[in-house]
Design an enzyme around this catalytic site. Sequence first.
Site, mmCIF file in Angstrom:
data_model
loop_
_atom_site.group_PDB
_atom_site.id
_atom_site.type_symbol
_atom_site.label_atom_id
_atom_site.label_comp_id
_atom_site.label_asym_id
_atom_site.label_seq_id
_atom_site.Cartn_x
_atom_site.Cartn_y
_atom_site.Cartn_z
ATOM 1 N N TYR A 170 0.841 -1.207 0.000
ATOM 2 C CA TYR A 170 0.000 0.000 0.000
ATOM 3 C C TYR A 170 0.878 1.260 0.000
ATOM 4 O O TYR A 170 2.106 1.167 0.041
ATOM 5 C CB TYR A 170 -0.953 -0.027 1.208
ATOM 6 N N GLN A 343 -12.628 -19.019 1.422
ATOM 7 C CA GLN A 343 -13.820 -19.066 0.574
ATOM 8 C C GLN A 343 -14.958 -18.146 1.016
ATOM 9 O O GLN A 343 -15.710 -17.664 0.179
ATOM 10 C CB GLN A 343 -14.337 -20.501 0.482
#
Length: 675
Positions: A170, A343
């Site tokens: 970042y 997931q």
Amino acid sequence: MAHPNYPHLFEALNLGFTTLKNRFVMGSMHTGFEDHLNELNRLKNYFVRRAQGGVGLIITGGYAPNRLGRLTPFAASFNSKKMIRAHQNLTKAVQAAGSKICLQLLHAGRYSYHPFSVAPSRIRSPITPFTPFAMPGLLVQMTINDFAKAAMNAKEAGYDGVEIMGSEGYLVHQFLSKRTNHRKDKWGGSFENRMQFALEIVRATRKRVGQNFIIIFRISLLDLVQGGSTPSEVIQFALALETAGVTLLNSGIGWHESRVPTIGSMVPAGAFSSVTGELKKRLKVPIIAVNRINRPELAESILAKGEADLISMARPFLADPDFVLKSEKNQAEEINTCIACNQACLDHIFQGKKASCLVNPLACEEEKWNELFLKTKTSKRVAIIGSGPAGLSSAIAFLEKGHQVTVYEKSDSLGGQFKLATLIPGKSDYRESIRYWKTRIEHLGGKIVLNQNVNDIETVRAFDEVVIACGVKPRDPKIPGQDLPHVYFYDRFLREQIKPASRIVIIGAGGVGFDVATYALHAGSDEDRNPAHFMEHWGIDTHAPGGLSTVKPNVMSPRKITLLQRSDAKFGRTLGKTTGWIHRLELKRSGVKMIAGVQYEKITEQGIWIKGKDQKTTLIEADQIILCAGQVSEVSLVKKLEEANIKFHLIGGAKLASEIDAKRAIREGMELALI
Ligand code: NAP
Ligand code: SF4
């Protein structure tokens, strides 16, 4: 008195002006609630639940210090009075529940997913479509002030501190790295100059918030990209951060654009803690270890070895908010362990959905579920047929409600499709889920009957409720010649741990096809548990610049593996957003051949005859052919129950096999019992 099993984890940490009650940190992770003020109450409930579970310090998901730094166009920035007021309830509630809480400040820089992204230099990242604007000197200074202002806002909102995100690629990290910082002014050039943006942020923040406020800096220990920092630069930077006024350092591993897995299930447990340990030797401030730490004994051993002062876990607290309490009560066997599948957490966030957890659908939906767990007044006798994720999660929820449950399983052990998953290299943590389900059912007084194939209705007649959770069986692709002895359905190939031969063809390239290819590549070995092997395999050298070895790892498989699919679509398109690239990369670099758009003509002793996109028929020679053509529901009992007029419920793969995954199965099992 020291805790008998985890003396280091349960030791308080005195930071001078404040004390953390234990060494557990819930690491920063976006939930999707951060960006909308009307969803802050849900974020509060989510954090309060974790605080009630005993974690010492919580770090929120990332908030931008200004509008330009937002990750997405509608993400939140912590730069208004409205924001301060809105967060005051949240911080108060978390602190009342016993935890400290820090707000993460994250400026996305060139990782911003909007056309106004800014960065030290005009260099586009390989994972975003927007080329950033290079920040003029005035904007650099304004951004430093915005960080300090946002930290002050956090203090006014009641936070105990802030974490400045200085890793993972970042903005702050982009200034530090020569890969992304090509500036000619005082913010670019030498490493000394490139550090200044981060150091100025810390100095300005400390000046603004005063001494009695936690400032954590997340520092990148291994960049895992070309042009990354050297180990001596990391030390130089860490020491400069100490002088600038940080309270704690947190470890960051890898840029988001790195092509080395850092948190996937194939990363061995605690693989990077030794890198934190190396830096800790040079520091005065405490440092936090991260990445793939998901069990209390592992966390304890990292602290005991002196590799870190605190342990950060993010996903494990989604999977089990009571991780700390259960550890404290010596009930580690009852922890619902995060299996690093991504997931329902990170994949959801990347799809713009709210985070949840595959093994714990309650995560981030605390208010919806809590009252559903109230005990029933009419306890029923419930039979659950099948012990995969759907059946076992349902059994636990029925038991929690106060029903009496018997689980029937036709084989000699629990787990269903999860049992097969445990055999895939990199997925051995799936065993932990089976361990959790079994322990929890036994603890709640449920009965487990193994080796019983329920095909006579008399067994279930005595129950008030019958739940069919028999799961799935492999779809038969009906290819002529598939009854030859060198052809296997995937379940038999894995269950019997058949030794992979030299030339293998895999029919079907869904999640199971990829899993079987991985099994065949590694010949079913458990070498994934070994951090040294993992490092070598992915070309990680912790002493090299950026942590990357200059020697290309030799990963070419001695086996010739071919993966086939009929459709012309991209291979692995159904795999998870945040992990699919790893599976594709792993197979490609190992030399697995992938052929799309084929038609299967016949299988012979020599191999399989296919018709390609050019309509030519060719033979792919193979010693083994594995059928991974999806699944169909296993419902042999259904007809008998219907004939006998016995009511039943269908859940998981037994209800709908198409694209069944454990996330849906577990949620369905739980919902049946509770709703
Ligand atoms: P799947 O994802 O539905 O894939 C089945 C594959 O078989 C497809 O490649 C399909 O491709 C092929 N196929 C379908 N019908 C066929 C037929 N009649 N003859 C020949 N080929 C046929 O099923 P799965 O691989 O069994 O996975 C089941 C579920 O588990 C999925 O939801 C999957 O995402 C999940 N899972 C995920 C992972 C992971 O993310 N790592 C791992 C394991 C399982 P064509 O039709 O193009 O031939
Ligand atoms: Fe862990 Fe998977 Fe749950 Fe995410 S979804 S917290 S990775 S178990």
